[in-house]
Each structure stands twice: as structure tokens, then as C-alpha cells.
Motif scaffolding. Sequence first.
Motif, PDB file in Angstrom:
ATOM      1  N   GLU A   1       2.420  -7.428  -9.401  1.00  0.00           N
ATOM      2  CA  GLU A   1       1.247  -6.556  -9.319  1.00  0.00           C
ATOM      3  C   GLU A   1       0.980  -5.753 -10.595  1.00  0.00           C
ATOM      4  N   PRO A   2       2.016  -5.220 -11.275  1.00  0.00           N
ATOM      5  CA  PRO A   2       1.723  -4.472 -12.502  1.00  0.00           C
ATOM      6  C   PRO A   2       0.971  -5.305 -13.543  1.00  0.00           C
ATOM      7  N   PHE A   3       1.216  -6.610 -13.545  1.00  0.00           N
ATOM      8  CA  PHE A   3       0.567  -7.474 -14.536  1.00  0.00           C
ATOM      9  C   PHE A   3      -0.875  -7.770 -14.141  1.00  0.00           C
ATOM     10  N   LEU A   4      -1.124  -7.922 -12.852  1.00  0.00           N
ATOM     11  CA  LEU A   4      -2.513  -8.048 -12.389  1.00  0.00           C
ATOM     12  C   LEU A   4      -3.291  -6.772 -12.721  1.00  0.00           C
ATOM     13  N   LYS A   5      -2.676  -5.641 -12.422  1.00  0.00           N
ATOM     14  CA  LYS A   5      -3.334  -4.352 -12.721  1.00  0.00           C
ATOM     15  C   LYS A   5      -3.636  -4.223 -14.204  1.00  0.00           C
ATOM     16  N   ALA A   6      -2.674  -4.620 -15.032  1.00  0.00           N
ATOM     17  CA  ALA A   6      -2.858  -4.519 -16.487  1.00  0.00           C
ATOM     18  C   ALA A   6      -3.948  -5.478 -16.966  1.00  0.00           C
ATOM     19  N   GLN A   7      -3.991  -6.673 -16.389  1.00  0.00           N
ATOM     20  CA  GLN A   7      -5.068  -7.613 -16.749  1.00  0.00           C
ATOM     21  C   GLN A   7      -6.433  -7.001 -16.432  1.00  0.00           C
ATOM     22  N   LEU A   8      -6.560  -6.429 -15.233  1.00  0.00           N
ATOM     23  CA  LEU A   8      -7.860  -5.873 -14.821  1.00  0.00           C
ATOM     24  C   LEU A   8      -8.197  -4.631 -15.627  1.00  0.00           C
ATOM     25  N   ALA A   9      -7.180  -3.861 -16.019  1.00  0.00           N
ATOM     26  CA  ALA A   9      -7.420  -2.678 -16.849  1.00  0.00           C
ATOM     27  C   ALA A   9      -7.914  -3.093 -18.230  1.00  0.00           C
ATOM     28  N   SER A  10      -7.425  -4.207 -18.732  1.00  0.00           N
ATOM     29  CA  SER A  10      -7.880  -4.715 -20.026  1.00  0.00           C
ATOM     30  C   SER A  10      -9.274  -5.340 -19.912  1.00  0.00           C
ATOM     31  N   LEU A  11      -9.497  -6.082 -18.833  1.00  0.00           N
ATOM     32  CA  LEU A  11     -10.780  -6.785 -18.674  1.00  0.00           C
ATOM     33  C   LEU A  11     -11.918  -5.810 -18.389  1.00  0.00           C
ATOM     34  N   ARG A  12     -11.674  -4.856 -17.505  1.00  0.00           N
ATOM     35  CA  ARG A  12     -12.715  -3.907 -17.047  1.00  0.00           C
ATOM     36  C   ARG A  12     -14.053  -4.623 -16.808  1.00  0.00           C
ATOM     37  N   PRO A  13     -14.093  -5.614 -15.902  1.00  0.00           N
ATOM     38  CA  PRO A  13     -15.342  -6.341 -15.647  1.00  0.00           C
ATOM     39  C   PRO A  13     -16.346  -5.462 -14.890  1.00  0.00           C
ATOM     40  N   GLN A  14     -17.561  -5.956 -14.783  1.00  0.00           N
ATOM     41  CA  GLN A  14     -18.564  -5.251 -13.974  1.00  0.00           C
ATOM     42  C   GLN A  14     -18.316  -5.467 -12.486  1.00  0.00           C
ATOM     43  N   VAL A  15     -17.756  -6.615 -12.133  1.00  0.00           N
ATOM     44  CA  VAL A  15     -17.486  -6.944 -10.725  1.00  0.00           C
ATOM     45  C   VAL A  15     -16.196  -7.755 -10.628  1.00  0.00           C
ATOM     46  N   ILE A  16     -15.465  -7.516  -9.550  1.00  0.00           N
ATOM     47  CA  ILE A  16     -14.310  -8.348  -9.194  1.00  0.00           C
ATOM     48  C   ILE A  16     -14.621  -9.032  -7.863  1.00  0.00           C
ATOM     49  N   VAL A  17     -14.386 -10.334  -7.786  1.00  0.00           N
ATOM     50  CA  VAL A  17     -14.445 -11.039  -6.506  1.00  0.00           C
ATOM     51  C   VAL A  17     -13.003 -11.318  -6.075  1.00  0.00           C
ATOM     52  N   GLY A  18     -12.624 -10.807  -4.919  1.00  0.00           N
ATOM     53  CA  GLY A  18     -11.296 -11.028  -4.358  1.00  0.00           C
ATOM     54  C   GLY A  18     -11.349 -12.214  -3.422  1.00  0.00           C
ATOM     55  N   LEU A  19     -10.555 -13.249  -3.747  1.00  0.00           N
ATOM     56  CA  LEU A  19     -10.580 -14.499  -2.990  1.00  0.00           C
ATOM     57  C   LEU A  19      -9.428 -14.520  -1.993  1.00  0.00           C
ATOM     58  N   GLY A  20      -9.732 -14.238  -0.740  1.00  0.00           N
ATOM     59  CA  GLY A  20      -8.732 -14.345   0.323  1.00  0.00           C
ATOM     60  C   GLY A  20      -7.933 -13.080   0.529  1.00  0.00           C
ATOM     61  N   LYS A  21      -7.116 -13.116   1.586  1.00  0.00           N
ATOM     62  CA  LYS A  21      -6.456 -11.898   2.036  1.00  0.00           C
ATOM     63  C   LYS A  21      -5.448 -11.347   1.032  1.00  0.00           C
ATOM     64  N   PHE A  22      -4.706 -12.213   0.325  1.00  0.00           N
ATOM     65  CA  PHE A  22      -3.664 -11.686  -0.572  1.00  0.00           C
ATOM     66  C   PHE A  22      -4.282 -10.936  -1.745  1.00  0.00           C
ATOM     67  N   ALA A  23      -5.344 -11.494  -2.309  1.00  0.00           N
ATOM     68  CA  ALA A  23      -6.014 -10.808  -3.416  1.00  0.00           C
ATOM     69  C   ALA A  23      -6.607  -9.479  -2.942  1.00  0.00           C
ATOM     70  N   VAL A  24      -7.325  -9.528  -1.838  1.00  0.00           N
ATOM     71  CA  VAL A  24      -8.065  -8.338  -1.398  1.00  0.00           C
ATOM     72  C   VAL A  24      -7.104  -7.265  -0.878  1.00  0.00           C
ATOM     73  N   GLN A  25      -6.127  -7.689  -0.081  1.00  0.00           N
ATOM     74  CA  GLN A  25      -5.189  -6.692   0.462  1.00  0.00           C
ATOM     75  C   GLN A  25      -4.331  -6.085  -0.652  1.00  0.00           C
ATOM     76  N   THR A  26      -3.999  -6.875  -1.656  1.00  0.00           N
ATOM     77  CA  THR A  26      -3.218  -6.341  -2.780  1.00  0.00           C
ATOM     78  C   THR A  26      -4.048  -5.346  -3.588  1.00  0.00           C
ATOM     79  N   LEU A  27      -5.289  -5.710  -3.906  1.00  0.00           N
ATOM     80  CA  LEU A  27      -6.116  -4.818  -4.730  1.00  0.00           C
ATOM     81  C   LEU A  27      -6.463  -3.538  -3.981  1.00  0.00           C
ATOM     82  N   LEU A  28      -6.716  -3.648  -2.683  1.00  0.00           N
ATOM     83  CA  LEU A  28      -7.146  -2.469  -1.916  1.00  0.00           C
ATOM     84  C   LEU A  28      -5.974  -1.700  -1.318  1.00  0.00           C
ATOM     85  N   ARG A  29      -4.780  -2.308  -1.346  1.00  0.00           N
ATOM     86  CA  ARG A  29      -3.613  -1.676  -0.720  1.00  0.00           C
ATOM     87  C   ARG A  29      -3.916  -1.329   0.736  1.00  0.00           C
TER      88      ARG A  29
END
Length: 181
Positions: free
Chosen positions: A100-128
Motif C-alpha cells: 500500500e505505501p507504494f500505491l499511495k506514493a504512486q498516486l501522490a506523484s501522479l496526482r491525476p484529475q480522476v482515479i477509477v478504482g477497478l473492483g473491491k480490492f482497489a476501492v476498499q484499499t483506497l477508501l479504507r
Amino acid sequence: TLDEVRTALGDCKRCKLCQGRTQIVFGAGNPKASLVFVGEGPGADEDAQGIPFVGKAGQLLTKMIEAMKFRRDEVYICNVVKCRPPGNRNPEPDEIAACEPFLKAQLASLRPQVIVGLGKFAVQTLLREETAISRLRGQWREYQGIPLMPTFHPAYLLRTPEDKKLVWADLQLVMKLLGKL
Ligand code: URA
């Protein structure tokens, strides 16, 4: 930067998924992308090629991206876990926590306008949170101040093609936000 995150990940041995992997699947695409997709974890094809979403589900994701009027190389694609779970089992909580720290760091570097979370693992991880993906999908949420659209995973859509229309509705909300409709 993404290169710095990749360097920090190194030849990762932080969890047991390192034992079965061929290679780390870090992520692929445009580091300046306005749109980022987050999936679950590499499958056999991704583990072999080192690129996310290149198997059957990946071909469907590529079609979804193109239907949204983006090219695949314009967006950025990554996963919650960077190494293939053996036999394509679900990633386990300790494996998600290690990556998770590496996903967080990737998203902190990318800072996109939108994130699409694909499926329960992505969405539940990002939203905690543990809310079912069937309840979360189609409703705007936020991840670190970035609009997040939860939707079904393309591998689920391969098994349940009737639900493709729901995902298309979710992706149209994303297109609207990005001025593509
Ligand atoms: N499924 C995922 O969640 N990620 C991939 O990279 C491929 C299939």
C-alpha cells in the motif's frame, strides 16, 4: 517521482508474494495522466510481461479506455499489489498492507484529475472501508482530495457481461468530469 517510487521498491521482498513472482509489475502509462486506473494485482500474463492489464481482462480494460476516448498510453494503470498472487488467489491483508505505501506514493506523484478504482480490492484499499463494491460503484468518492469512481473489475465483467452497462454508465460520469462528453 514515479522513478523514485520504483527505485524505493527495489527488488522487493516485503511480503511472501515475492516468492512466486517472475517480476514486479509496477505500473505503466503516462506519468502526467489525468486519468489513473487502479486494479487488484498481476495475473499470469502480467507476471510474464511485467505490464499491468495485458491478459484477457486487460484487453477489455483497453477497450473501455478507448471507448472513453483515451488511448491506453495517455492514462496510467497500476495495481494494489505489484506481484502476482499464486494461482490468481486474492491478495491477503498482509500483502496489501506491505504494498500500500507504494500505491499511495504512486498516486501522490501522479496526482491525476480522476482515479477509477477497478473492483473491491482497489476501492476498499483506497477508501479504507469494507462496503461492497456493488454498493460503492457509480458514486463519486474522494481519495486524498482526488475524485475516485469505484466500478466493477473487468475480470468480473468477463464473467458477468450483463453488468457492462453499469460500468459504462460509471465511465461516462468520469468522461463528463474530464470534458470528454
Ligand atoms: N487484473 C488486475 O487487477 N490487474 C492486472 O494487472 C491484470 C488483471
